[in-house]
Design a protein around this motif. Structure first.
Motif, PDB file in Angstrom:
ATOM      1  N   SER A 223       1.754  53.635  49.729  1.00  0.00           N
ATOM      2  CA  SER A 223       2.963  53.720  48.900  1.00  0.00           C
ATOM      3  C   SER A 223       3.406  55.160  48.737  1.00  0.00           C
ATOM      4  O   SER A 223       4.598  55.473  48.812  1.00  0.00           O
ATOM      5  CB  SER A 223       2.697  53.089  47.525  1.00  0.00           C
ATOM      6  N   SER A 224       2.432  56.055  48.506  1.00  0.00           N
ATOM      7  CA  SER A 224       2.752  57.469  48.398  1.00  0.00           C
ATOM      8  C   SER A 224       1.488  58.271  48.645  1.00  0.00           C
ATOM      9  O   SER A 224       0.389  57.729  48.759  1.00  0.00           O
ATOM     10  CB  SER A 224       3.341  57.804  47.018  1.00  0.00           C
ATOM     11  N   GLN A 225       1.661  59.587  48.724  1.00  0.00           N
ATOM     12  CA  GLN A 225       0.558  60.490  49.018  1.00  0.00           C
ATOM     13  C   GLN A 225       0.039  61.147  47.748  1.00  0.00           C
ATOM     14  O   GLN A 225       0.703  61.146  46.712  1.00  0.00           O
ATOM     15  CB  GLN A 225       1.019  61.565  50.005  1.00  0.00           C
ATOM     16  N   LEU A 226      -1.166  61.715  47.848  1.00  0.00           N
ATOM     17  CA  LEU A 226      -1.736  62.518  46.774  1.00  0.00           C
ATOM     18  C   LEU A 226      -1.602  63.996  47.131  1.00  0.00           C
ATOM     19  O   LEU A 226      -1.720  64.368  48.293  1.00  0.00           O
ATOM     20  CB  LEU A 226      -3.220  62.178  46.567  1.00  0.00           C
ATOM     21  N   TYR A 227      -1.399  64.826  46.101  1.00  0.00           N
ATOM     22  CA  TYR A 227      -1.232  66.269  46.301  1.00  0.00           C
ATOM     23  C   TYR A 227      -2.047  67.032  45.271  1.00  0.00           C
ATOM     24  O   TYR A 227      -2.190  66.582  44.122  1.00  0.00           O
ATOM     25  CB  TYR A 227       0.236  66.668  46.164  1.00  0.00           C
ATOM     26  N   PRO A 228      -2.579  68.204  45.649  1.00  0.00           N
ATOM     27  CA  PRO A 228      -3.319  69.008  44.677  1.00  0.00           C
ATOM     28  C   PRO A 228      -2.448  69.530  43.547  1.00  0.00           C
ATOM     29  O   PRO A 228      -2.869  69.583  42.394  1.00  0.00           O
ATOM     30  CB  PRO A 228      -3.879  70.172  45.518  1.00  0.00           C
TER      31      PRO A 228
END
Length: 292
Positions: A223-228
């Motif tokens: 669905s979406s990405q993870l980011y720091p």
């Protein structure tokens, strides 16, 4: 009771029960010691794998130093009692350059040395670690370090790889299609884990960007990405993208599998997707195996 001089370390040790070494009769020089590993007679069976594991050792994955967990092993002939396990570490040291570079060229070199030094037919290795890489935020472009778990597994027999595998676990966001469909507003979402172990086709040249290519496949289908790092404008982009791309765990595994089949260096794979459900006490998962 014997009194000891407690002002000396030796006296304090003996006060607490230490005793003098026994002189003994066993040889002290290596050339005089029995070499049981090299005993030769009929030991009933050839052994497929014998070696060491849970070995923590520095590695270099991509641009960053990391820590690897190693398993190193060789085969063992029927007429040999054992292997000299210290040579496994000694062989690993020969490819250490402020950490072992984790790539298949280095792995091939290491396995060849293991096989030759141990005088066996085959050698094998499995090592897992964390791959660190720069991942800018999607809108503001702020640099930050992200990570994914990777694993290398290989067996070298004769002059070729008989097993050549690369694995990765990436974290993603999944938003529930059912929740979106039935709710007047909002939808529950959660962190998902996508794990794959690739059988690499050794007849096809592995691209230099194989880690980046695989990571993109694992996360772009979610669905979406993870980011720091996410600023407010980034967070808006990420959450809206998730709402626009709802995914069941079954959807995610099928989409990832399609992209993996399209990669020419992939011979086959084992794939698992797992959602850490935000409205249940259990996780949801799906698994898929495929061979071309």
């Amino acid at each position: 009771m014997e009194e000891f001089d407690l002002t000396t370390r030796e006296g304090r040790f003996k006060h607490f029960g230490s005793v003098d070494p026994v002189e003994g009769t066993k040889p002290k020089n290596k050339e005089d010691m029995a070499d049981l590993q090299n005993s030769r007679k009929d030991f009933l069976f050839e052994v497929d794998s014998v070696g060491i594991n849970n070995l923590t050792y520095p590695v270099v994955i991509g641009d960053f130093q990391s820590v690897g967990n190693f398993e190193l092993a060789t085969s063992l002939e029927k007429d040999e009692k054992g292997i000299n396990m210290s040579r496994l570490i000694e062989s690993l040291e020969t490819v250490n350059s402020n950490g072992v570079p984790l790539n298949f060229d280095t792995i091939k070199e290491l396995l060849t040395r293991l096989r030759d030094r141990m005088k066996q037919n085959s050698a094998e290795l499995t090592v897992d670690g964390k791959w660190f890489f720069n991942k800018p935020s999607p809108g503001t472009g702020l640099d930050a370090i992200a990570n994914a778990d990777v694993v290398y597994s290989a067996e070298f027999d004769g002059e070729k790889f008989t097993r050549k595998q690369f694995g990765m676990t990436a974290q993603v966001t999944t938003l529930c299609p059912c929740s979106k469909e039935i709710s007047e507003y909002s939808a529950h979402n959660q962190r998902g884990n996508v794990k794959v172990l690739i059988d690499i086709d050794d007849s096809v040249e592995l691209p230099e960007t194989y880690k980046e290519d695989l990571y993109e496949v694992l996360e772009i289908n979610a669905s979406s990405q993870l980011y720091p790092i996410l600023k407010r404008t980034d967070e808006k982009m990420v959450t809206e993208r998730a709402y626009e791309n709802p995914r069941f765990v079954e959807d995610l595994i099928r989409l990832v599998a399609y992209d993996l089949v399209e990669l020419d260096w992939v011979k086959g794979f084992e794939l698992e997707c797992r959602n850490e459900e935000s409205i249940h006490q259990h996780d949801a998962f799906s698994r898929l195996k495929y061979q071309k």
